[in-house]
Scaffold this motif. Structure first.
Motif, PDB file in Angstrom:
ATOM      1  N   UNK A 225       0.820  -1.214   0.000  1.00 22.97           N
ATOM      2  CA  UNK A 225       0.000   0.000   0.000  1.00 22.97           C
ATOM      3  C   UNK A 225       0.856   1.268   0.000  1.00 22.97           C
ATOM      4  N   UNK A 226       2.164   1.081   0.146  1.00 24.38           N
ATOM      5  CA  UNK A 226       3.097   2.198   0.007  1.00 24.38           C
ATOM      6  C   UNK A 226       4.351   1.667  -0.681  1.00 24.38           C
ATOM      7  N   UNK A 227       5.138   2.571  -1.226  1.00 20.50           N
ATOM      8  CA  UNK A 227       6.326   2.171  -1.966  1.00 20.50           C
ATOM      9  C   UNK A 227       7.342   1.510  -1.035  1.00 20.50           C
ATOM     10  N   UNK A 228       7.944   0.438  -1.511  1.00 25.81           N
ATOM     11  CA  UNK A 228       8.998  -0.254  -0.782  1.00 25.81           C
ATOM     12  C   UNK A 228      10.268  -0.188  -1.623  1.00 25.81           C
ATOM     13  N   UNK A 229      11.231   0.572  -1.142  1.00 25.20           N
ATOM     14  CA  UNK A 229      12.508   0.725  -1.862  1.00 25.20           C
ATOM     15  C   UNK A 229      12.303   1.196  -3.304  1.00 25.20           C
ATOM     16  N   UNK A 230      11.374   2.148  -3.475  1.00 22.71           N
ATOM     17  CA  UNK A 230      11.148   2.739  -4.790  1.00 22.71           C
ATOM     18  C   UNK A 230      10.176   2.001  -5.677  1.00 22.71           C
ATOM     19  N   UNK A 231       9.523   0.967  -5.147  1.00 22.35           N
ATOM     20  CA  UNK A 231       8.580   0.183  -5.944  1.00 22.35           C
ATOM     21  C   UNK A 231       7.293   0.960  -6.201  1.00 22.35           C
ATOM     22  N   UNK A 232       6.439   0.376  -7.049  1.00 12.74           N
ATOM     23  CA  UNK A 232       5.082   0.872  -7.172  1.00 12.74           C
ATOM     24  C   UNK A 232       4.261   0.479  -5.958  1.00 12.74           C
ATOM     25  N   UNK A 233       3.016   0.931  -5.924  1.00 10.69           N
ATOM     26  CA  UNK A 233       2.139   0.642  -4.793  1.00 10.69           C
ATOM     27  C   UNK A 233       0.707   0.922  -5.209  1.00 10.69           C
ATOM     28  N   UNK A 234      -0.221   0.507  -4.378  1.00 11.12           N
ATOM     29  CA  UNK A 234      -1.610   0.931  -4.533  1.00 11.12           C
ATOM     30  C   UNK A 234      -2.174   1.170  -3.148  1.00 11.12           C
ATOM     31  N   UNK A 235      -2.412   2.431  -2.824  1.00 10.11           N
ATOM     32  CA  UNK A 235      -2.816   2.787  -1.466  1.00 10.11           C
ATOM     33  C   UNK A 235      -4.223   2.318  -1.124  1.00 10.11           C
ATOM     34  N   UNK A 236      -5.039   2.001  -2.114  1.00 16.49           N
ATOM     35  CA  UNK A 236      -6.403   1.542  -1.860  1.00 16.49           C
ATOM     36  C   UNK A 236      -6.536   0.022  -1.864  1.00 16.49           C
ATOM     37  N   UNK A 237      -5.810  -0.653  -2.765  1.00 16.17           N
ATOM     38  CA  UNK A 237      -6.037  -2.087  -2.973  1.00 16.17           C
ATOM     39  C   UNK A 237      -4.804  -2.961  -2.784  1.00 16.17           C
ATOM     40  N   UNK A 238      -3.641  -2.367  -2.531  1.00 18.86           N
ATOM     41  CA  UNK A 238      -2.452  -3.177  -2.322  1.00 18.86           C
ATOM     42  C   UNK A 238      -2.172  -4.094  -3.496  1.00 18.86           C
ATOM     43  N   UNK A 239      -2.058  -5.409  -3.213  1.00 17.58           N
ATOM     44  CA  UNK A 239      -1.791  -6.396  -4.254  1.00 17.58           C
ATOM     45  C   UNK A 239      -3.043  -6.847  -4.985  1.00 17.58           C
ATOM     46  N   UNK A 240      -4.215  -6.488  -4.499  1.00 22.11           N
ATOM     47  CA  UNK A 240      -5.438  -6.874  -5.200  1.00 22.11           C
ATOM     48  C   UNK A 240      -5.459  -6.231  -6.585  1.00 22.11           C
ATOM     49  N   UNK A 241      -5.873  -7.005  -7.564  1.00 20.66           N
ATOM     50  CA  UNK A 241      -5.933  -6.486  -8.931  1.00 20.66           C
ATOM     51  C   UNK A 241      -4.614  -6.538  -9.665  1.00 20.66           C
ATOM     52  N   UNK A 242      -3.577  -7.115  -9.046  1.00 17.79           N
ATOM     53  CA  UNK A 242      -2.279  -7.193  -9.711  1.00 17.79           C
ATOM     54  C   UNK A 242      -2.251  -8.348 -10.703  1.00 17.79           C
ATOM     55  N   UNK A 243      -1.346  -8.258 -11.654  1.00 19.07           N
ATOM     56  CA  UNK A 243      -1.144  -9.285 -12.677  1.00 19.07           C
ATOM     57  C   UNK A 243       0.339  -9.600 -12.786  1.00 19.07           C
ATOM     58  N   UNK A 244       0.637 -10.788 -13.237  1.00 15.46           N
ATOM     59  CA  UNK A 244       2.023 -11.164 -13.513  1.00 15.46           C
ATOM     60  C   UNK A 244       2.574 -10.303 -14.638  1.00 15.46           C
ATOM     61  N   UNK A 245       3.734  -9.679 -14.408  1.00 15.32           N
ATOM     62  CA  UNK A 245       4.444  -8.949 -15.461  1.00 15.32           C
ATOM     63  C   UNK A 245       5.602  -9.800 -15.977  1.00 15.32           C
ATOM     64  N   UNK A 246       6.484 -10.213 -15.055  1.00 14.19           N
ATOM     65  CA  UNK A 246       7.566 -11.140 -15.368  1.00 14.19           C
ATOM     66  C   UNK A 246       7.579 -12.205 -14.278  1.00 14.19           C
ATOM     67  N   UNK A 247       8.568 -13.094 -14.302  1.00 12.60           N
ATOM     68  CA  UNK A 247       8.680 -14.113 -13.264  1.00 12.60           C
ATOM     69  C   UNK A 247       9.088 -13.511 -11.927  1.00 12.60           C
ATOM     70  N   UNK A 248       9.476 -12.249 -11.935  1.00 15.46           N
ATOM     71  CA  UNK A 248       9.948 -11.600 -10.706  1.00 15.46           C
ATOM     72  C   UNK A 248       9.157 -10.355 -10.333  1.00 15.46           C
ATOM     73  N   UNK A 249       8.182  -9.950 -11.152  1.00 16.18           N
ATOM     74  CA  UNK A 249       7.463  -8.704 -10.874  1.00 16.18           C
ATOM     75  C   UNK A 249       5.972  -8.843 -11.177  1.00 16.18           C
ATOM     76  N   UNK A 250       5.189  -7.999 -10.513  1.00 20.75           N
ATOM     77  CA  UNK A 250       3.765  -7.887 -10.814  1.00 20.75           C
ATOM     78  C   UNK A 250       3.450  -6.451 -11.213  1.00 20.75           C
ATOM     79  N   UNK A 251       2.460  -6.316 -12.086  1.00 20.21           N
ATOM     80  CA  UNK A 251       1.895  -5.006 -12.399  1.00 20.21           C
ATOM     81  C   UNK A 251       0.740  -4.790 -11.447  1.00 20.21           C
ATOM     82  N   UNK A 252       0.793  -3.728 -10.683  1.00 18.49           N
ATOM     83  CA  UNK A 252      -0.243  -3.443  -9.704  1.00 18.49           C
ATOM     84  C   UNK A 252      -1.448  -2.774 -10.351  1.00 18.49           C
ATOM     85  N   UNK A 253      -2.575  -2.779  -9.647  1.00 18.77           N
ATOM     86  CA  UNK A 253      -3.747  -2.029 -10.082  1.00 18.77           C
ATOM     87  C   UNK A 253      -3.358  -0.552 -10.121  1.00 18.77           C
TER      88      UNK A 253
END
Length: 399
Positions: A225-253
């Motif tokens: 819900x907040x950036x971790x070491x410069x990452x993206x975030x979603x303050x309303x939904x966190x990891x909900x609504x995320x999709x696989x981007x690569x084997x090591x990353x997700x695209x957040x809502x």
């Protein structure tokens, strides 16, 4: 000549969107170019729908498994974590699970059965009945599950999700124990520290667990819900609504969605003089009758939209009018009577909720209906139409 076409939904092609692109300008240019190429006019109350995926991509709203692991570890420390009610999806949950497992020492993975929240089945209903298993009360160990049901593969993906999730957790460095239950309190026999991964029932699950004595309770909507070491975030939904981007990353809502919607609306008004409604859409809300999958794995169909898309349809059922109020009419007399009834309804701006004349109309929010139409139009593969242009949705038989 009288118009013979009602609602039209067009997939609009756009360039491949990259981080930092001016998406609002790209959307408007794509719609105007499509209008010119295909020969349709921009009208008041047309709808532009933009898929959430390109919004998040333009924002660069991504998170790595390391960022997810750091957030999970900060919240749970070295405790055994009960990860409960995840959906069965390589796209939606596998990379999230990698990150969660990387931040834990041990996970007790509790899967709902016979299916997950959105309808992916682990167990055939008839087979479950034959084995005498009661999904409302019985808690199954992995060993008991295998004894009763063997190795079940998903009808469309061909994946044994029990084995797949177990392997992901172990490869991420955590110990794992798997159980099957539908009562969230069942996890408390294994740990008091729980990460609940359900989507639309998450608030109830958290409430039940806290009331039953759980010590730490978080949902996927509380992770990232907040950036971790410069990452993206979603303050309303966190990891909900995320999709696989690569084997090591997700695209957040995506975030800041209302700002995007308002800017697209303003640009279209400036360039065309028309009041075009705008929405961002994710998963549509519909169910596959064969795979039994309910499509809505996003927390909402539409995270942002213009005010004209608020509310529900206020329509009369033409069949009801023809079979009841105007049963004695036919031909032009019937047509004119029905059109008069619709015009009078519109002029009164009367809310018809609860009246018989609305029975059989679709009782859903406009954003859910149009978002589902847009999701089906754009598809989830290689159509290359992340923008959907809908015309005539607000027309009726009088137009």
């Amino acid at each position: 000549m009288e118009r013979m076409v009602g609602t039209v939904s067009r997939g609009v092609r756009a360039p491949i969107i990259r981080e930092g692109d001016d998406l609002a300008a790209i959307v408007v240019d794509s719609v105007l170019n499509a209008s010119q190429a295909e020969g349709f006019d921009i009208r008041d109350r047309d709808v532009v729908a933009v898929t959430e995926a390109v919004v998040a991509r333009a924002q660069g709203n991504y998170a790595s498994i390391d960022a997810i692991a750091a957030d999970v570890k900060e919240k749970f420390g070295e405790e055994t974590v009960g990860v409960i009610f995840p959906i069965l999806s390589r796209n939606r949950f596998s990379i999230c699970l990698k990150g969660i497992a990387k931040g834990c020492r041990k996970i007790v993975l509790m899967l709902s059965y016979p299916s997950d929240e959105v309808g992916n089945h682990l167990i055939d209903l008839d087979e479950m009945d034959e084995k005498g298993v009661n999904p409302w009360s019985d808690v199954l160990t992995e060993e008991k599950y295998r004894e009763l049901f063997g190795y079940q593969k998903h009808v469309f993906t061909g994946v044994d999700y029990v084995e797949y999730y177990k392997t992901l957790i172990e490869e991420s460095g955590a110990q794992v124990e798997i159980v099957f239950a539908n009562n969230p309190k069942a996890i408390l026999s294994y740990t008091k520290n729980i990460l609940t991964c359900d989507i639309h029932t998450r608030a109830r699950t958290k409430r039940i667990l806290k009331a039953a004595g759980a010590e730490k309770v978080y949902g996927l909507d509380d992770i990232m819900t907040k950036s971790v070491n410069g990452s993206g975030y979603n303050d309303s939904y966190g990891l909900l609504g995320s999709n696989k981007a690569t084997e090591e990353t997700v695209k957040l809502f995506p975030i800041h969605c209302q700002e995007m919607v308002d800017r697209i609306h303003a640009l279209l008004l400036e360039k065309t003089g028309k009041n075009v409604e705008v929405m961002i859409y994710g998963d549509g809300a519909f169910k596959d009758p064969v795979g039994k999958i309910w499509e809505l794995a996003d927390p909402v169909v539409s995270p942002a939209y213009t005010p004209g898309l608020d509310g529900t349809p206020n329509e009369v059922k033409l069949k009801y009018l023809a079979d009841n109020d105007f049963a004695g009419l036919s031909g032009e007399s019937l047509r004119d009577a029905i059109r008069t009834a619709i015009r009078e309804k519109d002029e009164r701006a009367e809310n018809l909720k609860g009246t018989m004349v609305t029975q059989g109309t679709t009782p859903r929010r406009l954003t859910d209906l149009i978002g589902s139409l847009a999701d089906l139009t754009s598809g989830s593969g290689d159509k290359g139409t992340p923008i959907v242009y809908v015309q005539g949705y607000f027309d009726n038989y009088t137009k």
